[in-house]
Design a protein around this motif. Structure first.
Motif, mmCIF file in Angstrom:
data_model
loop_
_atom_site.group_PDB
_atom_site.id
_atom_site.type_symbol
_atom_site.label_atom_id
_atom_site.label_comp_id
_atom_site.label_asym_id
_atom_site.label_seq_id
_atom_site.Cartn_x
_atom_site.Cartn_y
_atom_site.Cartn_z
ATOM 1 N N HIS A 119 -40.908 -32.941 5.612
ATOM 2 C CA HIS A 119 -40.627 -32.995 4.175
ATOM 3 C C HIS A 119 -40.446 -31.586 3.610
ATOM 4 O O HIS A 119 -39.501 -31.327 2.845
ATOM 5 C CB HIS A 119 -41.764 -33.715 3.457
ATOM 6 N N THR A 177 -37.207 -30.139 4.753
ATOM 7 C CA THR A 177 -36.072 -30.746 4.054
ATOM 8 C C THR A 177 -35.845 -30.088 2.699
ATOM 9 O O THR A 177 -34.699 -29.840 2.294
ATOM 10 C CB THR A 177 -36.296 -32.255 3.878
ATOM 11 N N ILE A 178 -36.928 -29.812 1.979
ATOM 12 C CA ILE A 178 -36.803 -29.107 0.695
ATOM 13 C C ILE A 178 -36.113 -27.760 0.914
ATOM 14 O O ILE A 178 -35.181 -27.382 0.183
ATOM 15 C CB ILE A 178 -38.188 -28.904 0.053
ATOM 16 N N GLY A 220 -32.462 -28.153 1.833
ATOM 17 C CA GLY A 220 -31.688 -28.495 0.647
ATOM 18 C C GLY A 220 -31.272 -27.249 -0.114
ATOM 19 O O GLY A 220 -30.137 -27.143 -0.605
ATOM 20 N N ASN A 221 -32.178 -26.276 -0.207
ATOM 21 C CA ASN A 221 -31.840 -25.002 -0.843
ATOM 22 C C ASN A 221 -30.776 -24.254 -0.047
ATOM 23 O O ASN A 221 -29.870 -23.637 -0.619
ATOM 24 C CB ASN A 221 -33.087 -24.128 -0.973
ATOM 25 N N GLN A 276 -33.717 -37.694 3.691
ATOM 26 C CA GLN A 276 -34.318 -37.077 2.505
ATOM 27 C C GLN A 276 -33.452 -36.011 1.864
ATOM 28 O O GLN A 276 -33.633 -35.679 0.680
ATOM 29 C CB GLN A 276 -35.673 -36.445 2.880
ATOM 30 N N TRP A 316 -32.879 -33.459 -2.264
ATOM 31 C CA TRP A 316 -33.237 -32.054 -2.415
ATOM 32 C C TRP A 316 -32.020 -31.139 -2.414
ATOM 33 O O TRP A 316 -32.152 -29.927 -2.234
ATOM 34 C CB TRP A 316 -34.217 -31.650 -1.317
ATOM 35 N N SER A 317 -30.848 -31.707 -2.592
ATOM 36 C CA SER A 317 -29.634 -30.903 -2.639
ATOM 37 C C SER A 317 -28.729 -31.393 -3.765
ATOM 38 O O SER A 317 -28.530 -32.612 -3.934
ATOM 39 C CB SER A 317 -28.877 -30.986 -1.302
#
Length: 345
Positions: free
Chosen positions: A265, A268-269, A272-273, A303, A307-308
């Protein structure tokens, strides 16, 4: 006269055309590895010697030359290989001048002209030096999972988290060569203190070191919960590492799975950045922890849209790296194949 094994025959044929291969050198905190790499990224011979990373500068240099000399002994005909030497090493370093600046895990070198010293020792004009993660990313872009993609984001998840950005097959260095410390991108400014001095870096949250730390904390907080992690550590919580977490997960341990899902998780954050900043053509994940997280790559894909901002983020493949423990050797050799930052003796 005994027949030469076919692998040796292949290698001897390769030696006849020495312009097609190079020597890749991988400098780490405890070892130096070196290998012959051909034009297709295949490693044909390699050596490994100890590294005294906290000794003198001369001892560090001797470890590098020892690894190369031992490699050349495997094929005396290949001495011209020293015309093409690429070295990957922990940063910070300056790829333009070939100077190792102040790596925290290799304290023997401070503002040390490693590339020039190797060039002088072997009597060659140019030796290339680069950050280890960037070099590994270049090898993946040339010969590995990134082949055929224009813009590549590579990350190596192990004890720490390193990264390499490749645009049109070239490493992105930034103004001074210090760009792409993506492992120190903060995703939680209230998070744990990272070794770099900042709080909440992805390295402090999702590296192998962080996974082990999280597992030990969870076992301490939940003493009544049975876990294979504790059994694998011989009952000693302090002995639990990320490797033990991975082994416990493979054995069906639920707590180990929870810890890995939390790690995924967080990654993934972060990714996404990365997508919103770079929108690469491919994301390549390498390193020892990546092998353990491979079964969770689909979780990252599921996920990622949350986050994107990029609504086409799922078009970007997320793939495992080709090179494993020998990524540094391949990366060092890859430096010799493209015009890039280099140092001349």
């Amino acid at each position: 006269m005994p027949r030469i094994p076919w692998v040796k025959q292949l290698f001897m044929a390769m030696v006849k055309n020495q312009e097609t291969w190079a020597i890749g050198v991988d400098v780490g905190g405890t070892k130096v590895a070196a290998g012959f790499v051909d034009a297709h990224g295949e490693i044909h011979q390699h050596t490994r010697v100890p590294m005294n990373s906290h000794g003198t500068a001369e001892e560090g240099l001797a470890a590098v030359t020892h690894a190369i000399d031992e490699l050349l002994k495997l094929a005396p005909e290949a001495n011209n290989a020293t015309k093409r030497i690429g070295i990957c090493a922990p940063g910070p370093l300056d790829p333009h001048t070939g100077v190792v600046l102040n790596p925290p895990n290799v304290t023997c070198w401070r503002n040390y002209p490693l590339a020039a010293e190797i060039a002088r020792h072997y009597g060659v004009g140019t030796v290339k030096l680069e950050n280890d993660a960037k070099s590994a990313g270049l090898a993946e872009a040339l010969w590995g999972a990134g082949r055929g993609f224009r813009n590549v984001f590579y990350t190596c998840i192990g004890t720490g988290i390193g990264a390499g950005i490749l645009f049109d097959g070239r490493i992105y260095h930034g103004r001074t060569g210090a760009a792409d410390e993506a492992g120190h991108m903060v995703i939680d400014y209230h998070g744990p203190l990272c070794g770099c001095g900042k709080k909440g870096c992805i390295e402090a949250l999702a590296s192998g070191t962080a996974i082990g730390k999280r597992a030990r904390a969870r076992l301490t907080e939940q003493p009544a919960r049975k876990s294979a992690m504790l059994d694998l550590a011989g009952g000693n919580i302090d002995a639990v590492t990320s490797e033990i977490v991975g082994r416990a997960y493979a054995a069906g341990d639920s707590l180990a799975k929870e810890i890995l899902l939390e790690t995924v998780h967080l990654l993934t954050i972060w990714l996404g950045n990365i997508v919103d900043l770079l929108e690469p053509d491919v994301i390549i994940i390498g390193g020892g922890v990546a092998v353990m997280l491979n079964p969770f790559f689909e979780n990252i894909r599921e996920q990622l849209p949350a986050w994107s901002l990029n609504k086409r983020c799922l078009e970007i493949p997320i793939v495992p790296a080709r090179y494993g423990a020998e990524a540094g050797i391949a990366g060092g050799a890859a430096l010799c194949t493209v015009p890039a930052a280099s140092s001349s003796a």
